[in-house]
Design a protein around this motif. Structure first.
Motif, PDB file in Angstrom:
ATOM      1  N   ILE A 181       0.834  -1.194   0.000  1.00  0.00           N
ATOM      2  CA  ILE A 181       0.000   0.000   0.000  1.00  0.00           C
ATOM      3  C   ILE A 181       0.872   1.248   0.000  1.00  0.00           C
ATOM      4  CG2 ILE A 181      -1.986  -1.044   1.161  1.00  0.00           C
ATOM      5  CD1 ILE A 181      -0.902   0.213   3.774  1.00  0.00           C
ATOM      6  N   GLY A 182       0.244   2.395  -0.230  1.00  0.00           N
ATOM      7  CA  GLY A 182       0.886   3.684  -0.044  1.00  0.00           C
ATOM      8  C   GLY A 182       2.071   3.940  -0.939  1.00  0.00           C
ATOM      9  N   SER A 183       3.035   4.689  -0.428  1.00  0.00           N
ATOM     10  CA  SER A 183       4.167   5.108  -1.241  1.00  0.00           C
ATOM     11  C   SER A 183       5.028   3.934  -1.672  1.00  0.00           C
ATOM     12  CB  SER A 183       5.023   6.119  -0.474  1.00  0.00           C
ATOM     13  OG  SER A 183       5.585   5.545   0.687  1.00  0.00           O
ATOM     14  N   ARG A 184       5.160   2.918  -0.812  1.00  0.00           N
ATOM     15  CA  ARG A 184       5.971   1.756  -1.193  1.00  0.00           C
ATOM     16  C   ARG A 184       5.380   1.050  -2.413  1.00  0.00           C
ATOM     17  NH1 ARG A 184       6.654  -1.306   4.497  1.00  0.00           N
ATOM     18  NH2 ARG A 184       4.770  -0.103   4.969  1.00  0.00           N
ATOM     19  N   LYS A 185       4.066   0.944  -2.446  1.00  0.00           N
ATOM     20  CA  LYS A 185       3.429   0.279  -3.579  1.00  0.00           C
ATOM     21  C   LYS A 185       3.467   1.158  -4.824  1.00  0.00           C
ATOM     22  CE  LYS A 185       1.036  -3.063  -5.513  1.00  0.00           C
ATOM     23  NZ  LYS A 185       1.753  -4.254  -6.018  1.00  0.00           N
ATOM     24  N   MET A 186       3.315   2.472  -4.654  1.00  0.00           N
ATOM     25  CA  MET A 186       3.442   3.385  -5.789  1.00  0.00           C
ATOM     26  C   MET A 186       4.813   3.234  -6.431  1.00  0.00           C
ATOM     27  SD  MET A 186       0.645   5.347  -6.261  1.00  0.00           S
ATOM     28  CE  MET A 186       1.117   6.938  -6.956  1.00  0.00           C
ATOM     29  N   ILE A 187       5.850   3.189  -5.601  1.00  0.00           N
ATOM     30  CA  ILE A 187       7.218   3.038  -6.104  1.00  0.00           C
ATOM     31  C   ILE A 187       7.398   1.685  -6.777  1.00  0.00           C
ATOM     32  CG2 ILE A 187       9.633   2.842  -5.390  1.00  0.00           C
ATOM     33  CD1 ILE A 187       8.911   4.890  -3.140  1.00  0.00           C
ATOM     34  N   ALA A 188       6.931   0.621  -6.112  1.00  0.00           N
ATOM     35  CA  ALA A 188       7.084  -0.728  -6.654  1.00  0.00           C
ATOM     36  C   ALA A 188       6.354  -0.901  -7.979  1.00  0.00           C
ATOM     37  CB  ALA A 188       6.575  -1.757  -5.643  1.00  0.00           C
ATOM     38  N   ASP A 189       5.240  -0.214  -8.146  1.00  0.00           N
ATOM     39  CA  ASP A 189       4.458  -0.315  -9.378  1.00  0.00           C
ATOM     40  C   ASP A 189       4.980   0.589 -10.488  1.00  0.00           C
ATOM     41  OD1 ASP A 189       2.840  -2.205  -8.252  1.00  0.00           O
ATOM     42  OD2 ASP A 189       1.119  -0.893  -7.928  1.00  0.00           O
ATOM     43  N   GLY A 190       6.072   1.297 -10.248  1.00  0.00           N
ATOM     44  CA  GLY A 190       6.698   2.094 -11.290  1.00  0.00           C
ATOM     45  C   GLY A 190       6.090   3.464 -11.506  1.00  0.00           C
ATOM     46  N   ALA A 191       5.395   3.989 -10.503  1.00  0.00           N
ATOM     47  CA  ALA A 191       4.744   5.286 -10.674  1.00  0.00           C
ATOM     48  C   ALA A 191       5.730   6.409 -10.964  1.00  0.00           C
ATOM     49  CB  ALA A 191       3.922   5.620  -9.429  1.00  0.00           C
ATOM     50  N   LEU A 192       6.976   6.246 -10.504  1.00  0.00           N
ATOM     51  CA  LEU A 192       7.974   7.301 -10.679  1.00  0.00           C
ATOM     52  C   LEU A 192       9.054   6.924 -11.686  1.00  0.00           C
ATOM     53  CD1 LEU A 192       8.458   8.358  -6.935  1.00  0.00           C
ATOM     54  CD2 LEU A 192       6.877   9.286  -8.630  1.00  0.00           C
ATOM     55  N   ILE A 200      11.442  15.689  -5.082  1.00  0.00           N
ATOM     56  CA  ILE A 200      10.024  15.582  -4.748  1.00  0.00           C
ATOM     57  C   ILE A 200       9.698  16.497  -3.566  1.00  0.00           C
ATOM     58  CG2 ILE A 200      10.318  13.606  -3.174  1.00  0.00           C
ATOM     59  CD1 ILE A 200       7.614  12.524  -4.365  1.00  0.00           C
ATOM     60  N   PHE A 201       8.475  17.018  -3.590  1.00  0.00           N
ATOM     61  CA  PHE A 201       8.012  17.995  -2.610  1.00  0.00           C
ATOM     62  C   PHE A 201       6.671  17.530  -2.063  1.00  0.00           C
ATOM     63  CE2 PHE A 201       5.540  21.977  -1.868  1.00  0.00           C
ATOM     64  CZ  PHE A 201       6.365  22.595  -0.938  1.00  0.00           C
ATOM     65  N   GLY A 202       6.478  17.623  -0.741  1.00  0.00           N
ATOM     66  CA  GLY A 202       5.210  17.251  -0.126  1.00  0.00           C
ATOM     67  C   GLY A 202       4.877  18.184   1.019  1.00  0.00           C
ATOM     68  N   MET A 203       3.646  18.118   1.486  1.00  0.00           N
ATOM     69  CA  MET A 203       3.220  18.986   2.576  1.00  0.00           C
ATOM     70  C   MET A 203       2.111  18.333   3.383  1.00  0.00           C
ATOM     71  SD  MET A 203       0.965  21.905   0.573  1.00  0.00           S
ATOM     72  CE  MET A 203       2.359  22.388  -0.439  1.00  0.00           C
ATOM     73  N   HIS A 204       1.879  18.880   4.581  1.00  0.00           N
ATOM     74  CA  HIS A 204       0.808  18.375   5.438  1.00  0.00           C
ATOM     75  C   HIS A 204       0.169  19.542   6.175  1.00  0.00           C
ATOM     76  CE1 HIS A 204      -1.531  15.636   7.820  1.00  0.00           C
ATOM     77  NE2 HIS A 204      -0.880  14.595   7.341  1.00  0.00           N
ATOM     78  N   SER A 342      13.066  12.872   6.242  1.00  0.00           N
ATOM     79  CA  SER A 342      14.179  13.798   6.392  1.00  0.00           C
ATOM     80  C   SER A 342      14.263  14.726   5.188  1.00  0.00           C
ATOM     81  CB  SER A 342      15.491  13.022   6.548  1.00  0.00           C
ATOM     82  OG  SER A 342      16.566  13.871   6.841  1.00  0.00           O
ATOM     83  N   ASN A 343      14.361  16.019   5.449  1.00  0.00           N
ATOM     84  CA  ASN A 343      14.491  17.009   4.380  1.00  0.00           C
ATOM     85  C   ASN A 343      15.945  17.175   3.974  1.00  0.00           C
ATOM     86  OD1 ASN A 343      11.753  17.635   4.149  1.00  0.00           O
ATOM     87  ND2 ASN A 343      11.851  19.228   5.714  1.00  0.00           N
ATOM     88  N   ASP A 344      16.184  17.113   2.672  1.00  0.00           N
ATOM     89  CA  ASP A 344      17.526  17.304   2.147  1.00  0.00           C
ATOM     90  C   ASP A 344      18.021  18.704   2.523  1.00  0.00           C
ATOM     91  OD1 ASP A 344      19.618  16.320  -0.017  1.00  0.00           O
ATOM     92  OD2 ASP A 344      19.181  18.429  -0.447  1.00  0.00           O
ATOM     93  N   ASP A 376       4.664   8.057   5.263  1.00  0.00           N
ATOM     94  CA  ASP A 376       5.335   7.202   4.289  1.00  0.00           C
ATOM     95  C   ASP A 376       5.906   7.991   3.108  1.00  0.00           C
ATOM     96  OD1 ASP A 376       3.129   7.686   2.636  1.00  0.00           O
ATOM     97  OD2 ASP A 376       2.567   5.572   2.433  1.00  0.00           O
ATOM     98  N   PHE A 377       5.786   9.331   3.132  1.00  0.00           N
ATOM     99  CA  PHE A 377       6.523  10.178   2.195  1.00  0.00           C
ATOM    100  C   PHE A 377       8.020   9.909   2.303  1.00  0.00           C
ATOM    101  CE2 PHE A 377       8.757  14.142   1.157  1.00  0.00           C
ATOM    102  CZ  PHE A 377       8.183  14.491  -0.065  1.00  0.00           C
ATOM    103  N   ALA A 378       8.446   9.406   3.461  1.00  0.00           N
ATOM    104  CA  ALA A 378       9.859   9.139   3.709  1.00  0.00           C
ATOM    105  C   ALA A 378      10.480   8.226   2.656  1.00  0.00           C
ATOM    106  CB  ALA A 378      10.035   8.525   5.094  1.00  0.00           C
ATOM    107  N   TYR A 379       9.692   7.297   2.103  1.00  0.00           N
ATOM    108  CA  TYR A 379      10.238   6.371   1.109  1.00  0.00           C
ATOM    109  C   TYR A 379      10.630   7.086  -0.181  1.00  0.00           C
ATOM    110  CZ  TYR A 379       8.956   2.423   4.047  1.00  0.00           C
ATOM    111  OH  TYR A 379       8.877   1.526   5.085  1.00  0.00           O
ATOM    112  N   TYR A 380       9.906   8.131  -0.545  1.00  0.00           N
ATOM    113  CA  TYR A 380      10.304   8.920  -1.715  1.00  0.00           C
ATOM    114  C   TYR A 380      11.647   9.595  -1.453  1.00  0.00           C
ATOM    115  CZ  TYR A 380       5.309   8.487  -2.913  1.00  0.00           C
ATOM    116  OH  TYR A 380       4.044   8.017  -3.192  1.00  0.00           O
ATOM    117  N   GLY A 381      11.835  10.055  -0.210  1.00  0.00           N
ATOM    118  CA  GLY A 381      13.059  10.746   0.148  1.00  0.00           C
ATOM    119  C   GLY A 381      14.285   9.851   0.168  1.00  0.00           C
TER     120      GLY A 381
END
Length: 451
Positions: A181-192, A200-204, A342-344, A376-381
């Protein structure tokens, strides 16, 4: 407010000239604000649980197509990717929003309050956008609309990432199937993968922070999170004769106490913090019977990866030895939810002036410490330089200390919040190309340190 401190920025002349050229951004954000508010209220009134965001996904696709943005689906069940090519050459940049709601009964009394019910983990429940993901989705759609209308001004390509199930899936075992689910599945499915963003940029949105204000820091901004389950097996016996059995409740109490020593006595706290919490303990059915089985469920949090890994490594051994000392057996299961968000540092520093332009330097604040929650935004980072910020969501004339927090049935988002989010997305992608080389060079050095 003692939760943050104001940052004072000295903007280089180069940024001043850039922002003079980009004054259209504020007008574009204002022009799409009312549309984004309507979208947000509609999404709020019709929330969907994680992995079940079918109608929200359809709405996102319809909106993106109407803006002239290339739409792709088939990621993480309900995830959506939008691709917008700018009129000038430049980097590929990603903007991310999450779409899922929570199994909470809304009690805000808003005219567009949710009355939705759905199935969560096999049981019917009320559903509410109690964390602000409706605002995240609407803000990113608003930014997409404004950017698409001005694509001739964009240097590079924008990837709009609409992600499901940040809060977990309603239809799966999140402990054993979290990677699905979530960001891990988006990444695994090749979304990026095509095109592949380099940043990548995100907010809450956050209750208890005044709307119109932006909060950020470099380095760790959200904790890691790992799920914990412990099953302790003993020998059932009458409560009056404990010597004839093996008490899993007594053993479990020692385990809970001793797990705290992983932080207080085994962790280098100069690096950061760690938390091991047991939130559920179940065992026995009556007061005069020592049961055979105790089940515990908890969470592990940290803002430092070394501390996190130390706890994950040492905890199973500690539980095993506690079990041996009490002549019981124990099964320990740990499932990751997210690493530290973590922010770069280079990206954060170079984007400070851009964020200061959204509502002025007086409304841009550096956080003294990271938030204790996780994302789970952390996985993109882990794949590219990333920047995650908080947007104040409480009306500025309210007492911030009394605002209903995120995940509360009374949580609400001030409509004025949306323009801040829309413009923040826009400023990021308009200003990043000027800093891209410096950010990427620093990232490469970080990934390949000198030996």
């Amino acid at each position: 407010m003692n939760m943050y401190k104001q940052i004072s920025l000295c903007l280089p002349l180069i940024f001043c000239s850039q922002f003079t050229l980009a004054d259209w951004i504020d007008d574009a954000a204002k022009n799409t604000e009312s549309h984004a508010i309507k979208l947000r209220q509609h999404i709020h009134q019709h929330p969907e649980l994680g992995n079940m965001e079918f109608k929200t996904s359809e709405l996102v696709q319809k909106e993106l197509k109407s803006y002239g943005i290339d739409v792709r689906k088939g990621y993480a069940k309900t995830g959506v990717i939008g691709v917008l090519k700018g009129g000038k050459p430049g980097p590929v940049m990603a903007l991310r929003a999450d779409m899922d709601a929570l199994p909470i009964e809304e009690k805000t009394g808003l005219p567009f309050a949710s009355k939705t019910k759905a199935i969560y983990q096999g049981k019917e429940t009320h559903v509410m956008h109690g964390c602000g993901h409706d605002a995240h989705t609407a803000m990113l759609l608003g930014a997409a609309k404004a950017l698409a209308a001005n694509k001739d001004k964009i240097a590079g390509t924008i990837v709009f990432v609409f992600q499901p199930a940040e809060e977990g899936g309603a239809d799966i075992d999140n402990f054993t199937q979290g990677s699905q689910i979530g960001s891990r599945k988006m990444i695994a499915d090749g979304a990026l993968n095509n095109p592949k963003p380099e940043v990548i940029f995100g907010m809450h949105v956050m209750a208890g922070m005044p709307s119109g204000n932006i909060f950020y820091k470099d380095g760790a901004i959200l904790n890691s999170a790992d799920h914990l389950r412990i099953q302790v097996n003993g020998k059932q016996v009458h409560g009056s004769m404990p010597w004839l059995g093996r008490d899993p409740i007594y053993a479990s109490s020692q385990m809970i106490s001793n797990m705290q020593s992983l932080v207080s006595r085994r962790t280098d706290l100069t690096k950061g913090m760690g938390v091991v919490s047991i939130g559920s303990i179940q065992g026995g059915t009556t007061g005069n019977v020592i049961p055979e089985l105790v089940n515990m469920v908890g969470t592990i949090r940290s803002n430092n990866e070394d501390i996190r890994q130390g706890i994950l490594k040492d905890l199973p051994t500690l539980i095993e030895h506690n079990a041996q000392a009490n002549d019981v057996t124990a099964k320990v299961e740990i499932a990751p939810y997210a690493p530290v968000t973590s922010n770069d540092k280079t990206l954060t520093k170079l984007m400070q002036p851009a964020l200061a332009q959204v509502n002025g330097e007086g409304k841009l604040h550096v956080l003294d410490s990271n938030a204790s929650a996780s994302e789970d935004f952390a996985y993109y980072g882990q794949l590219m330089p990333s920047l995650f910020i908080f947007i104040g969501a409480t009306q500025s004339d309210q007492d911030m200390s009394k605002a209903a927090p995120n995940h509360s049935p009374l949580f609400s988002v001030d409509d004025a919040t949306l323009k801040t989010g829309i413009e923040s997305h826009m400023r990021f992608v308009m200003e990043y190309p000027k800093a891209a080389a410096q950010v990427q060079n620093a990232w490469q050095r970080q990934q390949s340190p000198a030996k």
